[in-house]
Design an enzyme around this catalytic site. Structure first.
Site, PDB file in Angstrom:
ATOM      1  N   GLY A  11       0.856  -1.186   0.000  1.00  0.00           N
ATOM      2  CA  GLY A  11       0.000   0.000   0.000  1.00  0.00           C
ATOM      3  C   GLY A  11       0.887   1.229   0.000  1.00  0.00           C
ATOM      4  O   GLY A  11       1.446   1.590   1.042  1.00  0.00           O
ATOM      5  N   ASN A  34       2.168  -2.646  -4.304  1.00  0.00           N
ATOM      6  CA  ASN A  34       0.921  -1.874  -4.341  1.00  0.00           C
ATOM      7  C   ASN A  34      -0.011  -2.512  -5.361  1.00  0.00           C
ATOM      8  O   ASN A  34       0.442  -3.064  -6.370  1.00  0.00           O
ATOM      9  CB  ASN A  34       1.239  -0.429  -4.771  1.00  0.00           C
ATOM     10  CG  ASN A  34       0.082   0.515  -4.541  1.00  0.00           C
ATOM     11  OD1 ASN A  34      -0.249   0.801  -3.398  1.00  0.00           O
ATOM     12  ND2 ASN A  34      -0.549   0.983  -5.602  1.00  0.00           N
ATOM     13  N   ARG A  35      -1.318  -2.425  -5.048  1.00  0.00           N
ATOM     14  CA  ARG A  35      -2.281  -3.027  -5.976  1.00  0.00           C
ATOM     15  C   ARG A  35      -2.151  -2.408  -7.369  1.00  0.00           C
ATOM     16  O   ARG A  35      -2.072  -3.112  -8.358  1.00  0.00           O
ATOM     17  CB  ARG A  35      -3.712  -2.868  -5.435  1.00  0.00           C
ATOM     18  CG  ARG A  35      -4.779  -3.429  -6.333  1.00  0.00           C
ATOM     19  CD  ARG A  35      -6.099  -3.563  -5.622  1.00  0.00           C
ATOM     20  NE  ARG A  35      -6.108  -4.669  -4.677  1.00  0.00           N
ATOM     21  CZ  ARG A  35      -6.339  -5.945  -4.984  1.00  0.00           C
ATOM     22  NH1 ARG A  35      -6.583  -6.289  -6.221  1.00  0.00           N
ATOM     23  NH2 ARG A  35      -6.333  -6.873  -4.067  1.00  0.00           N
ATOM     24  N   SER A 131      -0.723   7.294  14.218  1.00  0.00           N
ATOM     25  CA  SER A 131      -1.206   8.676  14.194  1.00  0.00           C
ATOM     26  C   SER A 131      -0.099   9.657  13.853  1.00  0.00           C
ATOM     27  O   SER A 131       1.062   9.431  14.174  1.00  0.00           O
ATOM     28  CB  SER A 131      -1.808   9.063  15.543  1.00  0.00           C
ATOM     29  OG  SER A 131      -2.256  10.400  15.478  1.00  0.00           O
ATOM     30  N   LYS A 185      -6.479   3.735  19.186  1.00  0.00           N
ATOM     31  CA  LYS A 185      -6.401   4.720  18.095  1.00  0.00           C
ATOM     32  C   LYS A 185      -7.773   5.337  17.818  1.00  0.00           C
ATOM     33  O   LYS A 185      -7.887   6.540  17.528  1.00  0.00           O
ATOM     34  CB  LYS A 185      -5.839   4.057  16.823  1.00  0.00           C
ATOM     35  CG  LYS A 185      -5.787   5.000  15.603  1.00  0.00           C
ATOM     36  CD  LYS A 185      -4.870   6.175  15.860  1.00  0.00           C
ATOM     37  CE  LYS A 185      -4.833   7.289  14.868  1.00  0.00           C
ATOM     38  NZ  LYS A 185      -5.612   7.386  13.700  1.00  0.00           N
ATOM     39  N   HIS A 188      -8.331   7.833  20.422  1.00  0.00           N
ATOM     40  CA  HIS A 188      -7.464   8.977  20.090  1.00  0.00           C
ATOM     41  C   HIS A 188      -8.203   9.889  19.103  1.00  0.00           C
ATOM     42  O   HIS A 188      -8.242  11.108  19.255  1.00  0.00           O
ATOM     43  CB  HIS A 188      -6.149   8.474  19.482  1.00  0.00           C
ATOM     44  CG  HIS A 188      -5.363   9.531  18.755  1.00  0.00           C
ATOM     45  ND1 HIS A 188      -5.708   9.989  17.495  1.00  0.00           N
ATOM     46  CD2 HIS A 188      -4.262  10.242  19.117  1.00  0.00           C
ATOM     47  CE1 HIS A 188      -4.857  10.929  17.135  1.00  0.00           C
ATOM     48  NE2 HIS A 188      -3.966  11.092  18.098  1.00  0.00           N
ATOM     49  N   ASN A 189      -8.787   9.282  18.089  1.00  0.00           N
ATOM     50  CA  ASN A 189      -9.479  10.080  17.080  1.00  0.00           C
ATOM     51  C   ASN A 189     -10.728  10.745  17.648  1.00  0.00           C
ATOM     52  O   ASN A 189     -11.063  11.865  17.264  1.00  0.00           O
ATOM     53  CB  ASN A 189      -9.839   9.207  15.870  1.00  0.00           C
ATOM     54  CG  ASN A 189      -8.635   8.928  14.996  1.00  0.00           C
ATOM     55  OD1 ASN A 189      -7.508   9.004  15.447  1.00  0.00           O
ATOM     56  ND2 ASN A 189      -8.861   8.594  13.741  1.00  0.00           N
ATOM     57  N   GLU A 192      -9.566  13.650  19.272  1.00  0.00           N
ATOM     58  CA  GLU A 192      -9.180  14.585  18.190  1.00  0.00           C
ATOM     59  C   GLU A 192     -10.418  15.374  17.714  1.00  0.00           C
ATOM     60  O   GLU A 192     -10.367  16.594  17.557  1.00  0.00           O
ATOM     61  CB  GLU A 192      -8.583  13.761  17.048  1.00  0.00           C
ATOM     62  CG  GLU A 192      -8.266  14.496  15.765  1.00  0.00           C
ATOM     63  CD  GLU A 192      -7.768  13.501  14.686  1.00  0.00           C
ATOM     64  OE1 GLU A 192      -6.811  12.751  14.933  1.00  0.00           O
ATOM     65  OE2 GLU A 192      -8.369  13.474  13.579  1.00  0.00           O
ATOM     66  N   ARG A 444     -39.879   5.259  36.406  1.00  0.00           N
ATOM     67  CA  ARG A 444     -39.764   3.899  35.847  1.00  0.00           C
ATOM     68  C   ARG A 444     -40.633   2.921  36.612  1.00  0.00           C
ATOM     69  O   ARG A 444     -41.277   2.043  36.059  1.00  0.00           O
ATOM     70  CB  ARG A 444     -38.298   3.437  35.881  1.00  0.00           C
ATOM     71  CG  ARG A 444     -37.377   4.173  34.931  1.00  0.00           C
ATOM     72  CD  ARG A 444     -35.923   3.737  35.074  1.00  0.00           C
ATOM     73  NE  ARG A 444     -35.711   2.379  34.566  1.00  0.00           N
ATOM     74  CZ  ARG A 444     -35.434   1.326  35.315  1.00  0.00           C
ATOM     75  NH1 ARG A 444     -35.325   1.455  36.621  1.00  0.00           N
ATOM     76  NH2 ARG A 444     -35.265   0.139  34.769  1.00  0.00           N
ATOM     77  N   HIS A 450     -40.733  -1.269  37.610  1.00  0.00           N
ATOM     78  CA  HIS A 450     -39.327  -1.676  37.495  1.00  0.00           C
ATOM     79  C   HIS A 450     -38.617  -1.791  38.842  1.00  0.00           C
ATOM     80  O   HIS A 450     -37.583  -2.442  38.935  1.00  0.00           O
ATOM     81  CB  HIS A 450     -38.564  -0.698  36.595  1.00  0.00           C
ATOM     82  CG  HIS A 450     -39.019  -0.744  35.167  1.00  0.00           C
ATOM     83  ND1 HIS A 450     -38.846  -1.849  34.369  1.00  0.00           N
ATOM     84  CD2 HIS A 450     -39.683   0.182  34.408  1.00  0.00           C
ATOM     85  CE1 HIS A 450     -39.356  -1.605  33.170  1.00  0.00           C
ATOM     86  NE2 HIS A 450     -39.881  -0.379  33.171  1.00  0.00           N
TER      87      HIS A 450
END
Ligand code: 6PG
Length: 467
Positions: A11, A34-35, A131, A185, A188-189, A192, A444, A450
């Protein structure tokens, strides 16, 4: 044998090619493929002297055959169907003990499933969160590794060589098994998204509420970035707000369509938080704000019916900075709460201090504040809650009046500030040991029988409405 590569990168998009060059620069022999085969030769040509350590291969078979054994293959391709397809193609070419690394922003559920599937064949699947964007990948990313300890032992020298460094410490760690790296990750985003949205809301308040021009706001953010608020996102915000469109001479931010895109990791953070019984309300506000931003036509139609320009606010830059400091700490705190909850749910034993440490350089959310957060977790933040760390709680308490003033003024003047509002609402909720949930429980029980716990009494009880 000696001419084989230590690792293969499949890639050669922005991230894959940058990582390959980073590795080659550190003296590592890298097989590349790579493809789209026609991308390979121009990449090698542009690599200059580093090309000596890059081994190009046109076919997957040659690429695999060109690797030292046990093999390490890093895929830097889109994480959904393309990754699934490539696993199908490469697995039959590999041998027990080989390691496949998925370096994309994958859904950690996929990574867990794929790791289990590959382990049946004696293969290791590593979910690698990377990242730092293109520059990070080229000169030092922050990396979150999920996988077996055996796989980590093999790949650690390579990843450590290319990682970002904070005071000499490499920003890479084995955070846990299978999907743990991709989960970390993802969160993390999510953080972000929240950080970016908070900055965008403060930009909006300064622009429409304080009548500042983009270049002036750039100066404010640059000033903040020169002090304790220092972060990569503030730095790039100051830079982009100062930029002019070469075609029109207008501020660049004024020629960009205000409809934000998203690839899904922010949304996944919120979904996983809810699944774990958490609420990442500041991150959710940021994800929601992006979705609403994309509904441009609806917003334009609503403006005609309901609109009215937001009014002036009185908060000065210092007050806005204090509000930002508080809201951003709360957003990071929500992110770490999700990590703590997932760690418990999946038995990952995540080291939150270590995660904060590897986010201090290389990644998009790097900020000086992460030093303080790492220290707080290392000292044992009560229940993994940053808001319970005395020094952080004291700073939040000191900044609460500024956050409240900014939110109150924003609301009063008609500015949309969903992330700032969510931050304040969460803090106000958590600051009260006694809330209003007793009424929810009564409701409730009244409509659904409940039951509820009575204060200081175990067991299920019902209200007199059932007598
Ligand atoms: C990083 C970033 C990166 C992400 C972009 C865009 O850590 O380098 O998080 O992985 O893909 O920031 O994400 P969105 O398209 O979802 O905004």
């Amino acid at each position: 044998m000696g001419s084989k590569a230590a690792i293969g990168i499949y890639g050669l998009g922005t991230m894959g090619s940058a990582l390959a060059l980073n590795m080659a620069e550190k003296g590592i022999a890298v097989a590349v493929s790579n493809r789209e085969v026609e991308w390979i030769a121009p990449f090698i040509e542009a690599a200059g002297p580093l090309a000596a350590r890059l081994h190009p291969h046109d076919t997957l078979g040659e690429f695999v055959a060109g690797l030292e054994r046990p093999r390490i293959v890093l895929f830097m391709i889109p994480s959904g169907a393309p990754m699934e397809a490539m696993l199908g193609e490469i697995v039959p070419l590999l041998s027990p003990g080989d390691i496949v690394i998925d370096g994309g922003n994958a859904d950690f559920h996929d990574t867990r499933r794929r790791a289990a599937c590959l382990s049946e064949r004696g293969l290791h699947l590593v979910g690698l969160g990377v990242s730092g964007g293109a520059a990070g990948a080229r000169h030092g990313p922050s990396m979150m590794v999920g996988g077996s300890p055996e796989a980590w032992a093999r790949i650690a020298p390579i990843l450590t060589a290319i990682a970002a460094r904070h005071d000499g410490a490499p920003c890479v760690a084995h955070v846990g098994p299978d999907g743990a790296g991709h989960f970390v990750k993802t969160v993390h985003n999510g953080i972000e998204y929240a950080d970016m949205q908070l900055i965008a809301e403060l930009y909006g308040l300064m622009r429409a509420g304080c009548a500042l021009a983009p270049a002036q706001i750039a100066e404010v953010f640059a000033r903040w970035n020169a002090g304790t608020l220092r972060s990569f996102l503030l730095e790039v915000t100051a830079e982009v707000l100062a930029a002019q469109d070469p075609r029109t001479g207008q501020p660049m931010v004024d020629v960009i369509a205000d409809a934000a895109e998203q690839k899904g990791t922010g949304r996944w953070t919120v979904i996983e938080a809810l699944r774990l019984g958490q609420s990442a309300s500041i991150i959710e506000a940021a994800v929601g704000a992006r979705a609403w931003s994309a509904e441009k036509e609806t917003r334009q139609a609503a403006e005609a019916l309901l609109g009215g320009a937001p009014g002036a606010i009185a908060a000065d830059a210092g007050t806005l900075a204090e509000a930002f400091a508080a809201a951003r700490m709360l957003a990071y705190a929500q992110g770490f709460r999700i990590l703590a909850a997932a760690s418990e749910e999946y038995g990952w034993a995540l080291d939150l201090a270590q995660i904060a440490r590897i986010w201090r350089a290389g990644c998009i959310i790097r900020a000086d504040m992460l030093d303080e957060i790492a220290g707080a977790f290392a000292a044992g933040a009560p229940r993994g809650e940053l808001i319970l760390v005395p020094a952080i709680a004291r700073a939040l308490a000191a900044r609460l009046p500024a956050l409240r003033q900014v939110v109150a003024e924003a609301v009063q003047a008609g500015h949309a500030a969903p992330a700032l509002c969510a931050a304040l609402a969460w803090l106000d909720t958590m600051r009260h040991g006694h809330g209003t949930a007793a009424l929810i429980q009564a409701q409730r029980d009244r409509f659904g029988h409940h039951g509820f716990a009575r204060r200081g009494q175990a067991g299920q009880h019902h209200g007199p409405w059932w007598d």
